[in-house]
Enzyme design. Structure first.
Site, PDB file in Angstrom:
ATOM      1  CG  HIS A  44       1.015   5.374   4.332  1.00 51.64           C
ATOM      2  ND1 HIS A  44       0.437   5.159   5.115  1.00 51.64           N
ATOM      3  CD2 HIS A  44       1.809   4.444   4.167  1.00 51.64           C
ATOM      4  CE1 HIS A  44       0.695   4.227   5.760  1.00 51.64           C
ATOM      5  NE2 HIS A  44       1.341   3.789   5.563  1.00 51.64           N
ATOM      6  CG  HIS A  61       0.058  -0.204   2.956  1.00 50.77           C
ATOM      7  ND1 HIS A  61       0.355  -1.466   2.981  1.00 50.77           N
ATOM      8  CD2 HIS A  61      -0.023   0.406   3.625  1.00 50.77           C
ATOM      9  CE1 HIS A  61       0.514  -1.066   4.227  1.00 50.77           C
ATOM     10  NE2 HIS A  61       0.625   0.085   4.294  1.00 50.77           N
TER      11      HIS A  61
HETATM   12  P1  AMP Z   1       1.829   0.340   7.872  1.00 48.36           P
HETATM   13  O1  AMP Z   1       2.352   0.499   8.493  1.00 48.36           O
HETATM   14  O2  AMP Z   1       2.562   0.953   6.390  1.00 48.36           O
HETATM   15  O3  AMP Z   1       1.638  -0.755   7.328  1.00 48.36           O
HETATM   16  O4  AMP Z   1       0.605   0.853   8.247  1.00 48.36           O
HETATM   17  C1  AMP Z   1      -0.694   0.538   7.885  1.00 48.36           C
HETATM   18  C2  AMP Z   1      -2.044   1.514   7.121  1.00 48.36           C
HETATM   19  O5  AMP Z   1      -3.184   1.350   7.657  1.00 48.36           O
HETATM   20  C3  AMP Z   1      -1.256   2.138   9.059  1.00 48.36           C
HETATM   21  O6  AMP Z   1      -1.985   3.707   8.342  1.00 48.36           O
HETATM   22  C4  AMP Z   1      -2.767   2.272   9.736  1.00 48.36           C
HETATM   23  O7  AMP Z   1      -4.178   3.309  10.070  1.00 48.36           O
HETATM   24  C5  AMP Z   1      -4.260   1.711   8.569  1.00 48.36           C
HETATM   25  N1  AMP Z   1      -5.090   0.503   8.572  1.00 48.36           N
HETATM   26  C6  AMP Z   1      -5.013  -0.765   9.151  1.00 48.36           C
HETATM   27  N2  AMP Z   1      -6.288  -0.966   9.498  1.00 48.36           N
HETATM   28  C7  AMP Z   1      -7.129  -0.053   8.397  1.00 48.36           C
HETATM   29  C8  AMP Z   1      -8.592  -0.220   7.655  1.00 48.36           C
HETATM   30  N3  AMP Z   1      -9.453  -1.615   8.480  1.00 48.36           N
HETATM   31  N4  AMP Z   1      -9.007   0.881   7.316  1.00 48.36           N
HETATM   32  C9  AMP Z   1      -8.132   1.899   6.942  1.00 48.36           C
HETATM   33  N5  AMP Z   1      -7.145   2.083   7.017  1.00 48.36           N
HETATM   34  C10 AMP Z   1      -5.969   0.688   7.951  1.00 48.36           C
END
Ligand code: AMP
Length: 150
Positions: free
Chosen positions: A101, A99
């Site tokens: 950001h 993903h």
């Molecule tokens: P990372 O540390 O790059 O894996 O970031 C994961 C991101 O996913 C974090 O910013 C979380 O807040 C976000 N996240 C986790 N679960 C969900 C969800 N169900 N819907 C939207 N964002 C999510």
């Protein structure tokens, strides 16, 4: 291959705040936003890290990232944007599905969003960039090995 929370969101098994979808990509608002408008652009292919992603899905992400960024920037009035992409837990990755950001930045707000409790405790994103050095010899040697694999 993985079945992360994002795979469940892609399949519609878990609710999300979806802001974009096409055959290859979805984009959702992050539930733990670092700033107003923080969103995630997620290829539908269940790759864990970017080095596992196919060219087709990588291209699909690249095609929509600027467009989604433009929309978020316009709606939030962000003065700048960070695109952040974590691969592996050593890089801060928590959700094991590729993903990107999109993190809006606000010069006039000191990164905080006025009146929003989620952003009251200081900057949502702090980057410590501590550059080292690279000699021409090191660059030649390293570059030679990388180029061989491309
Ligand atoms: P990372 O540390 O790059 O894996 O970031 C994961 C991101 O996913 C974090 O910013 C979380 O807040 C976000 N996240 C986790 N679960 C969900 C969800 N169900 N819907 C939207 N964002 C999510």
């Amino acid at each position: 291959m993985t079945d992360s929370i994002f795979s469940k969101i892609i399949r519609g098994e878990i609710d999300s705040h979806k802001i974009y979808e096409d055959d290859f990509v979805i984009a959702i608002l992050d539930i733990g936003p670092l700033s107003e408008g923080h969103a995630l652009v997620i290829p539908k292919e269940p790759a864990v890290t970017i080095d596992e992603l196919s060219d087709e899905h990588a291209a699909a992400v690249g095609r929509v990232l600027p467009r989604i960024t433009r929309a978020i920037k316009k709606v939030t009035g962000a003065t700048a944007i960070n695109i952040l992409q974590n691969n592996g837990s050593d890089a801060g990755q928590v959700v094991e599905h590729v993903h990107f950001h999109i993190i809006p930045r606000f010069k006039d707000r000191g990164e905080n969003v006025q009146g929003s409790p989620s952003f009251k405790n200081g900057p949502g994103l702090e980057l410590n960039w501590n550059p080292g050095t690279l000699t021409p010899e090191e660059a030649l040697e390293l570059g030679k090995h990388i180029k061989r694999l491309l």
